[in-house]
Design an enzyme around this catalytic site. Structure first.
Site, PDB file in Angstrom:
ATOM      1  N   HIS A  75      -9.372   0.587  -6.400  1.00 47.57           N
ATOM      2  CA  HIS A  75      -9.209  -0.774  -6.946  1.00 47.57           C
ATOM      3  C   HIS A  75     -10.051  -1.822  -6.215  1.00 47.57           C
ATOM      4  O   HIS A  75      -9.779  -3.004  -6.316  1.00 47.57           O
ATOM      5  CB  HIS A  75      -7.717  -1.167  -6.932  1.00 47.57           C
ATOM      6  CG  HIS A  75      -6.887  -0.339  -7.865  1.00 47.57           C
ATOM      7  ND1 HIS A  75      -5.511  -0.401  -7.915  1.00 47.57           N
ATOM      8  CD2 HIS A  75      -7.245   0.582  -8.796  1.00 47.57           C
ATOM      9  CE1 HIS A  75      -5.056   0.445  -8.828  1.00 47.57           C
ATOM     10  NE2 HIS A  75      -6.086   1.064  -9.368  1.00 47.57           N
TER      11      HIS A  75
ATOM     12  N   ASN B 101      -5.069   0.599  -2.652  1.00 44.33           N
ATOM     13  CA  ASN B 101      -4.963  -0.634  -1.868  1.00 44.33           C
ATOM     14  C   ASN B 101      -6.330  -1.274  -1.645  1.00 44.33           C
ATOM     15  O   ASN B 101      -7.330  -0.573  -1.499  1.00 44.33           O
ATOM     16  CB  ASN B 101      -4.299  -0.347  -0.523  1.00 44.33           C
ATOM     17  CG  ASN B 101      -2.890   0.176  -0.709  1.00 44.33           C
ATOM     18  OD1 ASN B 101      -2.342   0.081  -1.802  1.00 44.33           O
ATOM     19  ND2 ASN B 101      -2.314   0.733   0.328  1.00 44.33           N
TER      20      ASN B 101
HETATM   21  N1  APR Z   1       7.063   3.890   2.622  1.00 44.37           N
HETATM   22  C1  APR Z   1       6.882   4.569   1.472  1.00 44.37           C
HETATM   23  N2  APR Z   1       6.992   3.985   0.252  1.00 44.37           N
HETATM   24  C2  APR Z   1       7.280   2.682   0.212  1.00 44.37           C
HETATM   25  C3  APR Z   1       7.471   1.907   1.375  1.00 44.37           C
HETATM   26  C4  APR Z   1       7.363   2.575   2.642  1.00 44.37           C
HETATM   27  N3  APR Z   1       7.534   1.926   3.791  1.00 44.37           N
HETATM   28  N4  APR Z   1       7.747   0.631   1.003  1.00 44.37           N
HETATM   29  C5  APR Z   1       7.702   0.599  -0.337  1.00 44.37           C
HETATM   30  N5  APR Z   1       7.416   1.835  -0.829  1.00 44.37           N
HETATM   31  C6  APR Z   1       7.194   2.240  -2.225  1.00 44.37           C
HETATM   32  C7  APR Z   1       8.043   1.558  -3.266  1.00 44.37           C
HETATM   33  O1  APR Z   1       9.254   2.260  -3.479  1.00 44.37           O
HETATM   34  C8  APR Z   1       7.133   1.617  -4.497  1.00 44.37           C
HETATM   35  O2  APR Z   1       7.336   2.821  -5.229  1.00 44.37           O
HETATM   36  O3  APR Z   1       5.864   1.846  -2.520  1.00 44.37           O
HETATM   37  C9  APR Z   1       5.725   1.632  -3.916  1.00 44.37           C
HETATM   38  C10 APR Z   1       4.928   0.352  -4.130  1.00 44.37           C
HETATM   39  O4  APR Z   1       4.714   0.206  -5.504  1.00 44.37           O
HETATM   40  P1  APR Z   1       3.851  -0.997  -6.122  1.00 44.37           P
HETATM   41  O5  APR Z   1       4.280  -2.276  -5.530  1.00 44.37           O
HETATM   42  O6  APR Z   1       3.945  -0.866  -7.605  1.00 44.37           O
HETATM   43  O7  APR Z   1       2.380  -0.704  -5.612  1.00 44.37           O
HETATM   44  P2  APR Z   1       1.295   0.302  -6.185  1.00 44.37           P
HETATM   45  O8  APR Z   1       1.904   1.535  -6.695  1.00 44.37           O
HETATM   46  O9  APR Z   1       0.257   0.423  -5.128  1.00 44.37           O
HETATM   47  O10 APR Z   1       0.690  -0.520  -7.407  1.00 44.37           O
HETATM   48  C11 APR Z   1      -0.386   0.033  -8.111  1.00 44.37           C
HETATM   49  O11 APR Z   1      -0.645  -1.959  -9.376  1.00 44.37           O
HETATM   50  O12 APR Z   1      -0.641  -4.281  -9.518  1.00 44.37           O
HETATM   51  C12 APR Z   1      -1.431  -3.151  -9.419  1.00 44.37           C
HETATM   52  O13 APR Z   1      -3.624  -3.114  -8.598  1.00 44.37           O
HETATM   53  C13 APR Z   1      -2.280  -3.166  -8.169  1.00 44.37           C
HETATM   54  O14 APR Z   1      -3.039  -1.318  -6.815  1.00 44.37           O
HETATM   55  C14 APR Z   1      -1.901  -1.914  -7.434  1.00 44.37           C
HETATM   56  C15 APR Z   1      -1.329  -1.051  -8.538  1.00 44.37           C
END
Ligand code: APR
Length: 253
Positions: free
Chosen positions: A116, A99
């Site tokens: 990131h 994040n």
């Molecule tokens: N508690 C736990 N998990 C949750 C919650 C919650 N309250 N709300 C959502 N999630 C989960 C979703 O099910 C999903 O698997 O969080 C995850 C979010 O996934 P992404 O949106 O893909 O985010 P992330 O994994 O951080 O993305 C990775 O992708 O676009 C790039 O650079 C960006 O750092 C980012 C990277």
């Protein structure tokens, strides 16, 4: 299962937690994927790549200013604070986050590796020098680097870019040495972050995933906890701290 996790945590000497956008979802920061995710509404190739910045830096900055405004209005949630508590309960603790919102720092977690970058920081798009002043960027008049004249951009890692080698190396080393690894609120598809759980597990760590849904990492997880992090993590901390207090009380008598 919560009691089992408490026992595992109590035995842990070296814990790594990897977080993704899901940990900040309960603060009101949109995730990237999923129904309401940013990448469902916007095209990453038009906003989060160097090519996009070269082609249309005004639009890219408008988007980052919008996200900065959004993040300025939110605060850490119970999940962020619980991670800070877990840090205080473990001898060797590292938080690796994908994040860029700075909420873990706001919640006072100390040992953080921001894989990131950080959305509030700026750097030069040519010489990569960090701009220390936290200046606001006018998308119609993007400031230039005082050393090389390159345009100023947000200090986040865009698609196709390499991560800061020191930060990712530290994350690899800590994951190799960990005896306990949590993946919390990440879809587990963006590498190299998504490789860290497998590295930890290969080296003997217990791997626990906390997510509201299954991910590609679920099949290697020793425990998959289908829950919101802001709901589950405080329960874990509560049990751990209660046990700690009763242990201290026993010692007093
Ligand atoms: N508690 C736990 N998990 C949750 C919650 C919650 N309250 N709300 C959502 N999630 C989960 C979703 O099910 C999903 O698997 O969080 C995850 C979010 O996934 P992404 O949106 O893909 O985010 P992330 O994994 O951080 O993305 C990775 O992708 O676009 C790039 O650079 C960006 O750092 C980012 C990277």
């Amino acid at each position: 299962m919560l009691n089992e996790i408490v026992e595992i945590f109590k035995k842990s000497k070296s814990c790594v937690i990897l977080t993704g956008a899901g940990i900040s979802a309960e603060s009101g920061v949109p995730t990237f994927r999923g129904k309401e995710g940013l990448w469902g509404k916007f095209k990453p190739e038009e906003l989060a790549t160097m090519d996009a910045f070269v082609a249309n830096s005004k639009i890219v900055w408008e988007w980052y200013n919008w996200r900065r405004d959004l993040m300025n209005k939110v605060e850490p949630n119970t999940g962020h604070y619980a991670i800070t508590d877990l840090e205080s309960l473990c001898p060797d603790f590292t938080l690796v986050t994908q994040n860029v919102d700075g909420l873990h720092s706001m919640a006072k977690t100390k040992n953080i590796l921001e894989l990131h970058g950080n959305i509030y920081r700026n750097k030069c798009c040519d010489c990569s020098r960090i701009i220390e002043d936290n200046i606001e960027i006018n998308p119609d008049n993007i400031p230039k680097c005082q050393y090389c004249g390159g345009k100023i951009r947000p200090d986040v890692v865009w698609f196709g870019e390499l991560l800061n080698p020191q930060i990712i190396n530290s994350a690899f080393v800590k994951s190799e040495k960990a005896d306990l690894f949590f993946s919390i609120g990440t879809s587990g598809i963006i590498h190299p972050a998504a490789s860290l759980p497998a590295i930890a597990k290969r080296n003997g760590a217990v791997f626990i995933e906390i997510n509201t849904e299954e991910t590609p990492l679920t099949y290697i997880a020793d425990y998959h906890i289908e829950s919101k992090s802001g709901e589950y993590l405080p329960k874990l901390v509560d049990l751990l701290t209660k046990e700690r207090h009763s242990f201290k009380t026993k010692l007093l008598y």
